[in-house]
Scaffold this motif. Structure first.
Motif, PDB file in Angstrom:
ATOM      1  N   CYS A 353      63.033  44.110  57.581  1.00  0.00           N
ATOM      2  CA  CYS A 353      62.849  45.554  57.676  1.00  0.00           C
ATOM      3  C   CYS A 353      63.599  46.110  58.879  1.00  0.00           C
ATOM      4  CB  CYS A 353      61.373  45.890  57.805  1.00  0.00           C
ATOM      5  SG  CYS A 353      60.402  45.273  56.440  1.00  0.00           S
ATOM      6  N   THR A 354      64.287  47.200  58.630  1.00  0.00           N
ATOM      7  CA  THR A 354      65.109  47.800  59.670  1.00  0.00           C
ATOM      8  C   THR A 354      64.319  48.182  60.924  1.00  0.00           C
ATOM      9  OG1 THR A 354      66.409  48.645  57.861  1.00  0.00           O
ATOM     10  CG2 THR A 354      66.874  49.527  60.048  1.00  0.00           C
ATOM     11  N   PRO A 355      63.159  48.850  60.792  1.00  0.00           N
ATOM     12  CA  PRO A 355      62.464  49.272  62.020  1.00  0.00           C
ATOM     13  C   PRO A 355      62.124  48.084  62.921  1.00  0.00           C
ATOM     14  CG  PRO A 355      61.528  50.370  60.110  1.00  0.00           C
ATOM     15  CD  PRO A 355      62.454  49.313  59.581  1.00  0.00           C
ATOM     16  N   ARG A 357      63.630  44.863  62.732  1.00  0.00           N
ATOM     17  CA  ARG A 357      64.839  44.127  63.108  1.00  0.00           C
ATOM     18  C   ARG A 357      65.552  44.810  64.276  1.00  0.00           C
ATOM     19  NH1 ARG A 357      67.515  44.724  58.568  1.00  0.00           N
ATOM     20  NH2 ARG A 357      68.721  46.494  59.280  1.00  0.00           N
ATOM     21  N   GLU A 358      65.790  46.102  64.114  1.00  0.00           N
ATOM     22  CA  GLU A 358      66.532  46.828  65.145  1.00  0.00           C
ATOM     23  C   GLU A 358      65.603  47.296  66.262  1.00  0.00           C
ATOM     24  OE1 GLU A 358      69.682  46.850  65.043  1.00  0.00           O
ATOM     25  OE2 GLU A 358      70.027  46.268  62.959  1.00  0.00           O
ATOM     26  N   GLY A 359      64.406  47.767  65.855  1.00  0.00           N
ATOM     27  CA  GLY A 359      63.491  48.364  66.823  1.00  0.00           C
ATOM     28  C   GLY A 359      62.974  47.382  67.851  1.00  0.00           C
ATOM     29  N   GLU A 385      58.044  57.140  71.271  1.00  0.00           N
ATOM     30  CA  GLU A 385      58.372  57.732  69.981  1.00  0.00           C
ATOM     31  C   GLU A 385      58.952  56.683  69.030  1.00  0.00           C
ATOM     32  OE1 GLU A 385      61.021  61.117  67.900  1.00  0.00           O
ATOM     33  OE2 GLU A 385      61.177  60.945  70.062  1.00  0.00           O
ATOM     34  N   MET A 386      59.827  55.867  69.578  1.00  0.00           N
ATOM     35  CA  MET A 386      60.521  54.902  68.738  1.00  0.00           C
ATOM     36  C   MET A 386      59.566  53.806  68.248  1.00  0.00           C
ATOM     37  SD  MET A 386      62.100  51.737  69.739  1.00  0.00           S
ATOM     38  CE  MET A 386      63.109  51.866  71.192  1.00  0.00           C
ATOM     39  N   GLN A 388      56.512  54.228  67.717  1.00  0.00           N
ATOM     40  CA  GLN A 388      55.657  54.859  66.711  1.00  0.00           C
ATOM     41  C   GLN A 388      56.304  54.744  65.327  1.00  0.00           C
ATOM     42  OE1 GLN A 388      52.578  55.658  67.273  1.00  0.00           O
ATOM     43  NE2 GLN A 388      52.366  56.106  65.080  1.00  0.00           N
ATOM     44  N   GLN A 389      57.651  54.774  65.297  1.00  0.00           N
ATOM     45  CA  GLN A 389      58.374  54.615  64.034  1.00  0.00           C
ATOM     46  C   GLN A 389      58.259  53.200  63.491  1.00  0.00           C
ATOM     47  OE1 GLN A 389      59.891  56.735  62.003  1.00  0.00           O
ATOM     48  NE2 GLN A 389      59.106  58.333  63.323  1.00  0.00           N
ATOM     49  N   MET A 390      57.733  52.300  64.301  1.00  0.00           N
ATOM     50  CA  MET A 390      57.613  50.905  63.869  1.00  0.00           C
ATOM     51  C   MET A 390      56.211  50.596  63.375  1.00  0.00           C
ATOM     52  SD  MET A 390      59.701  49.293  67.065  1.00  0.00           S
ATOM     53  CE  MET A 390      59.518  47.603  66.550  1.00  0.00           C
ATOM     54  N   GLY A 392      53.395  50.851  60.695  1.00  0.00           N
ATOM     55  CA  GLY A 392      53.100  51.178  59.293  1.00  0.00           C
ATOM     56  C   GLY A 392      54.316  51.440  58.452  1.00  0.00           C
ATOM     57  N   THR A 393      55.507  51.126  58.961  1.00  0.00           N
ATOM     58  CA  THR A 393      56.712  51.419  58.183  1.00  0.00           C
ATOM     59  C   THR A 393      57.387  50.153  57.660  1.00  0.00           C
ATOM     60  OG1 THR A 393      58.008  51.456  60.212  1.00  0.00           O
ATOM     61  CG2 THR A 393      57.225  53.564  59.412  1.00  0.00           C
ATOM     62  N   THR A 394      56.743  49.016  57.816  1.00  0.00           N
ATOM     63  CA  THR A 394      57.416  47.768  57.464  1.00  0.00           C
ATOM     64  C   THR A 394      56.573  46.942  56.489  1.00  0.00           C
ATOM     65  OG1 THR A 394      56.477  46.874  59.474  1.00  0.00           O
ATOM     66  CG2 THR A 394      58.772  47.540  59.557  1.00  0.00           C
ATOM     67  N   ILE A 395      57.162  45.870  55.985  1.00  0.00           N
ATOM     68  CA  ILE A 395      56.484  45.042  54.989  1.00  0.00           C
ATOM     69  C   ILE A 395      55.261  44.364  55.604  1.00  0.00           C
ATOM     70  CG2 ILE A 395      56.711  42.972  53.556  1.00  0.00           C
ATOM     71  CD1 ILE A 395      59.638  43.802  53.047  1.00  0.00           C
TER      72      ILE A 395
ATOM     73  N   MET B  47      63.316  46.376  51.812  1.00  0.00           N
ATOM     74  CA  MET B  47      63.446  46.029  53.223  1.00  0.00           C
ATOM     75  C   MET B  47      64.229  47.025  54.051  1.00  0.00           C
ATOM     76  SD  MET B  47      65.798  42.746  52.512  1.00  0.00           S
ATOM     77  CE  MET B  47      66.736  42.573  54.021  1.00  0.00           C
ATOM     78  N   CYS B  48      64.976  47.942  53.423  1.00  0.00           N
ATOM     79  CA  CYS B  48      65.723  48.881  54.266  1.00  0.00           C
ATOM     80  C   CYS B  48      64.794  49.931  54.851  1.00  0.00           C
ATOM     81  CB  CYS B  48      66.873  49.524  53.496  1.00  0.00           C
ATOM     82  SG  CYS B  48      66.385  50.792  52.314  1.00  0.00           S
ATOM     83  N   ARG B  49      63.695  50.175  54.206  1.00  0.00           N
ATOM     84  CA  ARG B  49      62.641  51.092  54.656  1.00  0.00           C
ATOM     85  C   ARG B  49      63.119  52.530  54.764  1.00  0.00           C
ATOM     86  NH1 ARG B  49      59.044  47.946  52.946  1.00  0.00           N
ATOM     87  NH2 ARG B  49      57.360  49.049  53.980  1.00  0.00           N
ATOM     88  N   LEU B  52      61.089  55.286  52.185  1.00  0.00           N
ATOM     89  CA  LEU B  52      59.662  55.528  52.377  1.00  0.00           C
ATOM     90  C   LEU B  52      59.346  56.989  52.083  1.00  0.00           C
ATOM     91  CD1 LEU B  52      58.979  53.647  55.732  1.00  0.00           C
ATOM     92  CD2 LEU B  52      58.405  52.890  53.439  1.00  0.00           C
ATOM     93  N   LYS B  60      49.674  54.589  54.367  1.00  0.00           N
ATOM     94  CA  LYS B  60      50.976  54.404  55.011  1.00  0.00           C
ATOM     95  C   LYS B  60      52.054  55.007  54.113  1.00  0.00           C
ATOM     96  CE  LYS B  60      50.974  49.800  55.359  1.00  0.00           C
ATOM     97  NZ  LYS B  60      51.375  48.465  55.818  1.00  0.00           N
ATOM     98  N   PHE B  92      67.425  53.722  64.014  1.00  0.00           N
ATOM     99  CA  PHE B  92      67.466  52.263  64.183  1.00  0.00           C
ATOM    100  C   PHE B  92      68.784  51.690  63.660  1.00  0.00           C
ATOM    101  CE2 PHE B  92      62.622  52.389  64.060  1.00  0.00           C
ATOM    102  CZ  PHE B  92      62.512  52.193  65.430  1.00  0.00           C
ATOM    103  N   ARG B 125      70.026  58.039  71.066  1.00  0.00           N
ATOM    104  CA  ARG B 125      69.376  57.749  72.352  1.00  0.00           C
ATOM    105  C   ARG B 125      69.713  56.344  72.836  1.00  0.00           C
ATOM    106  NH1 ARG B 125      63.307  59.602  70.944  1.00  0.00           N
ATOM    107  NH2 ARG B 125      63.793  58.317  69.142  1.00  0.00           N
ATOM    108  N   GLY B 174      65.840  38.144  62.658  1.00  0.00           N
ATOM    109  CA  GLY B 174      65.731  39.275  63.566  1.00  0.00           C
ATOM    110  C   GLY B 174      67.032  40.046  63.607  1.00  0.00           C
ATOM    111  N   ASN B 175      67.360  40.616  64.764  1.00  0.00           N
ATOM    112  CA  ASN B 175      68.577  41.411  64.791  1.00  0.00           C
ATOM    113  C   ASN B 175      69.805  40.531  64.998  1.00  0.00           C
ATOM    114  OD1 ASN B 175      68.751  40.936  67.573  1.00  0.00           O
ATOM    115  ND2 ASN B 175      69.410  43.035  67.976  1.00  0.00           N
TER     116      ASN B 175
END
Lengths: 430, 529
Positions: A353-355, A357-359, A385-386, A388-390, A392-395, B47-49, B52, B60, B92, B125, B174-175
């Protein structure tokens, strides 16, 4: 070898034989009453076993605290597909070391619990997914399974009951995310250890695409005693909503860190002061992470109000998790501790999940910069803030676990962050 | 009739079959929910999310690509929460993206550009140094720019699920996750891997052949049909400066879905050949004279009068309209044999995950059309030989779109009238009385009939060189002059004329064929769009 620290406050049900290597031998285990619960379960029948576990109020000890009996009852009753019971022994939450001890000291207690669980849900095969790094625990468990097969407690026609159950110990390869239930299933099947999208839930499509239930080591160990003594007996410990005993893994700045089995609802401060012998060198308490690194940090004031049960922890804004109590005194550098936790999660993120992996990696980078004295106050807003984006947004919830320590620490220990940002001054020595 | 479910998406009530996902339901009412990992031809890992959406009552945000619709569900794809989620996820994506759009081949058609431009943050940012993976040659026609990758794994899933040849995988986690090949094997020796460049939503996978050749916004996209085999894959010709720059698949679930093979993808250079026939040429007494079309055709008709029986060579590369016009001319001149030659491969090259799609053994686009107008196939599987009967014929010889590459200069030496209609000069046309320049399929409109008898139209993608004209226009005019009737003025006219003269094509109109094609011998007309 005696177990390092014990306390009079303990109620040693699961940990009764910790420190006694004889318990590992199947003969000793049977002499001390072992495998009688399994026999009793066979007499009760699957329905009554589930009822008994439901009556006990046992909640999953892996972290989420979902009622075990209810989970078992989700398994399809009239399915012709094979069912599987999986035991999650991939204990890898930072701060947790209870499952390892349960396996090391009392492997047959776990095996018996697994067999009862498998019988209750109609599974013919149990997989114990054991963390790869637990070399000693793995060999002890493998030996115990071999002995149990030899003595007829696993295999065909167990104790003359006509019931066949098999058990396989699977050694993991060292990824935190393989402790997530569906990641564990993928890993067990030989795939990349990545959590699966739910639904479908494991009770419908689990390991090898078949109905599966997955339970924590401590949960299944407790089942042995619940079936042996009854659900009502188990309720004499703990609170109304969180019955039973729980192993608390205490680490950090206390005089006597270790595993302590206490009834749920035990006050946190009493754990630190009475059970663990108080703070190191008489230092003041600064922060506690009561449930492993995935749960929010609480400060000393909140710790003073916290009781160690599922509800008591929620009341002070955190979670009991798997009861891995990490205690930090006044010398602890909160920013560094949080950064190290986030580093861990960034390293262990599966990368789907992007949030997450990157977050998680981005969060770690920003925290490192703040720690090095190159942060800005805007960074704190960005982090809040960031992260918070992580949530409940992932698998799976790994990315929520990044957010928890970051957000709670910025809320409760903002001064420490600001001190680093404004003056480059380190708080604490660690 | 499948069971229908009614739900509300962004205030619009929509009914879709049970089991439809929210993303597909939204698409059915014209709402495109941004997404990367979802592709209709493959599994959805969710998985790209990015997809949503807010579902009322759900704790959620839900991934639209795997969440199936429920009766009475209320979905918001544009609510504050949904937009906030997308803005967050897009940020992200940009944390480590190199933003090298000025030198990226995908620029202008990149989903990351589009989504960020539409819904992303105005200012990033990120202040941290970016992760660097660098580039990798994946073999075949594919170059991998790791830094641009959004880790949607579409390419990995295409190779494992659709081509079913596991050549790609995600390594590390991971990343540090990155797409990679196994050892040095790469994509060499796979025949559909060009599709992973198409489905890559960003510029991570680019075509070596197209690399830095043209900017996406300078390309004109023209719907066409692949001429590589009898499958008739729907494609777009991307042109600039009157040259085909690349070929991309055009979605048609009935034929090729979203895919084309690498043979078809790279088989376009012939359309760009420069050494073309550009003016009608009449030869008499050893002298060649270029002339205007009108003069040439008048001279041709004069010479055809009483020149004897006809033997014609057609081509399975010609359109239905060309073949129909040839047939009418041959009939008007008194009738005669029409033959064609075509190349055939030994084996099909199937796309395992899409069983109705393969590179067929028949390597021409319109053998079915040629057969239907009554032409018969001669010669070998490499499209040579088989012309002995025509070569020495002493009546009228007409050659359409067959370059006679295997024929000597004495071909047609005995013919009373030898008409060569082609795109390129040929030694076999040495004795031709008339050499008439015709356009390729890329330079005009027309249709092919594929192996399942589906008629499919192609459009004009580029200008024909000089005075070259579509063969149906030339042949249609000659047939009308000889046998009466109107000369076709458009490909649609020519197709209608074909329907009147060849019964297999009767009952289908040019509009029926549309952009999706129409099956012959089906009374139900397929609606085009």
């Amino acid at each position: 070898m005696a177990y390092p620290y014990v306390s009079d406050h303990e109620v040693r049900v699961l940990s009764r034989y910790f420190g006694d290597p004889a318990q590992r031998r199947v003969d000793t285990y049977v002499e001390r009453g072992g495998y009688s619960a399994l026999k009793k379960a066979f007499e009760l029948g699957p329905e009554k076993v589930i009822d008994e576990v439901k009556a006990s109020g046992l909640r999953g000890r892996g972290g989420a605290g979902f009622p075990t009996g209810v989970k078992w009852s989700f398994m399809p009753k009239d399915s012709s597909k094979p069912h599987y019971l999986l035991c999650n022994a991939d204990e890898s939450e930072p701060g947790t070391f209870k499952d390892r001890e349960l396996i090391r000291w009392d492997p047959h207690q776990l095996i018996e619990g697994c067999l009862i669980g498998a019988y209750a849900i109609g599974a013919k095969h149990v997989y114990i997914y054991c963390r790869g790094e637990f070399f000693e625990a793995n060999s002890i468990l493998a030996r115990a399974v071999e002995d149990a097969y030899e003595k007829g407690y696993i295999g065909n026609d167990i104790m003359g009951s006509g019931i066949d159950l098999d058990l396989t110990v699977h050694q993991g390869a060292g990824a935190y995310i393989c402790g997530e239930e569906t990641g564990l299933m993928n890993s067990l099947e030989g795939r990349r250890g990545q959590p699966r999208v739910k639904p479908p839930f494991p009770a419908a499509v689990g390991a090898f695409g078949m109905p599966s239930t997955i339970n924590n080591v401590e949960t299944l160990a407790a089942v042995t005693h619940i079936v042996e003594h009854g659900g009502e007996w188990y309720r004499q410990f703990g609170t109304e909503k969180s019955p039973g005993t729980k192993l608390f893994c205490v680490s950090g700045h206390v005089n006597k860190p270790g595993n302590y089995e206490l009834p749920l609802g035990f006050p946190l401060m009493q754990l630190i002061e009475d059970v663990c012998g108080g703070m190191r060198e008489g230092n003041a308490l600064k922060a506690v992470i009561p449930g492993g690194s995935s749960v929010p940090i609480i400060n000393a004031e909140e710790a003073g109000r916290c009781t160690l049960d599922y509800e008591g922890c929620v009341d002070v804004g955190t979670m009991l998790g798997c009861a891995s109590v990490i205690v930090m005194d006044e010398t602890a550098d909160i920013v560094k501790q949080v950064r190290r936790m986030v580093d861990f999660y960034a390293h262990e993120s599966c990368g789907q999940c992007t949030p997450c992996r990157e977050g998680s990696a981005w969060t770690a980078q920003i925290l490192k910069r703040i720690e090095d004295g190159r942060g800005t106050e805007e960074d704190l807003d960005t982090l809040m803030e960031m992260t918070q984006q992580m949530v409940g947004t992932t698998i799976c919830v790994l990315s929520d676990s990044v957010a928890a320590p970051v957000q709670s620490s910025i809320e409760k220990f903002r001064d420490e962050y600001l001190a680093l940002i404004r003056r480059g001054e380190r708080v604490g020595a660690a | 009739m499948p069971e229908m479910v009614t739900l509300t998406i962004d205030g619009h009530e929509v009914s879709v079959p049970k089991g439809t996902t929210i993303l597909e339901a939204a698409k059915s009412i014209g709402t495109e929910v941004p997404h990367y990992c979802y592709h209709p031809g493959m599994s959805s890992p969710a998985m790209c999310r990015l997809c949503l959406v807010e579902v009322e009552g759900a704790p959620k945000p839900m991934p639209g690509c795997v969440t199936t619709v429920m009766d009475g569900q209320v979905v918001h794809t544009q609510s504050e929460q949904a937009l906030k989620n997308r803005r967050g996820v897009l940020e992200f994506y940009l944390v480590n993206h190199p933003l090298d759009c000025p030198i990226c081949d995908m620029s202008g058609e990149c989903n990351l550009q589009d989504y960020v431009h539409a819904e992303g943050r105005e200012h990033g940012r990120g202040r941290e140094p970016k992760r660097i993976f660098g580039r990798d040659d994946f073999g075949g026609d594919v170059l991998f720019y790791g830094d641009r990758c959004v880790m949607c794994t579409r390419c990995v899933r295409f190779m494992s699920e659709v081509e079913q040849d596991h050549r790609l995988t995600v390594v590390e986690r991971g990343n540090r996750s990155v797409i990679d090949t196994f050892y040095e094997e790469g994509l060499d020796g796979t025949y559909w891997h060009g599709n992973i460049v198409d489905i890559c939503p960003v510029g991570a996978l680019v075509s070596k052949e197209f690399l830095h050749k043209a900017r996406a916004w300078d390309l004109t996209h023209t719907p066409s049909v692949c001429t590589g085999c009898a499958q008739g894959c729907n494609i777009d010709l991307h042109t600039r400066d009157n040259l085909v720059q690349r070929v991309k698949p055009r979605e048609n679930l009935d034929v090729n879905a979203w895919w084309i093979c690498d043979y078809g993808r790279h088989g376009y250079e012939w359309m760009n050949r420069g050494d073309r026939l550009e003016a009608p040429v009449m030869r008499s007494a050893g002298a060649s004279q270029a002339m205007a079309w009108g003069d040439a055709l008048r001279a041709l008709l004069a010479k055809a009068d009483g020149a004897g029986p006809v033997k014609a060579i057609a081509s399975a590369k010609s359109s239905n309209e060309d073949l129909g016009a040839l047939k009418r001319l041959v009939d008007a001149l008194g009738g005669g044999d029409i033959v064609y030659r075509s190349a055939r491969a030994d084996d099909e090259v199937p796309l395992k995950g899409f069983p109705t799609l393969a590179r067929r053994t028949d390597l021409t686009p319109n053998a079915t059309g040629a057969d239907l107008v009554g032409a018969s196939r001669v010669g070998d599987d490499d499209a040579t030989g088989g012309l002995d009967a025509v070569s020495g014929h002493d009546g009228i010889v007409i050659v359409l779109n067959d370059d006679l590459s295997d024929q000597g200069e004495d071909f047609g030496a005995n013919a009373s009238l030898f008409v060569y209609m082609g795109t390129h000069a040929s030694a076999g046309a040495t004795h031709a009385d008339f050499v008439l320049p015709i356009s390729t399929h890329a330079e005009g409109e027309g249709s092919f009939t594929n192996l399942e008898r589906r008629v499919q139209r192609f459009a004009k993608a580029m200008d024909a060189p000089g005075m070259a004209r579509p063969a149906w226009l030339v042949l249609g005019a000659l047939a009308a002059e000889t046998g009466g009737g109107d000369a076709p003025r458009s490909a649609a006219d020519a197709f209608a004329a074909l329907g009147r003269s060849v019964s297999a094509f009767a009952g289908i109109t040019w509009e029926d064929v549309g952009t999706r094609g129409a099956l012959l011998n089906e009374s139900v007309s397929v609606t085009g769009d």
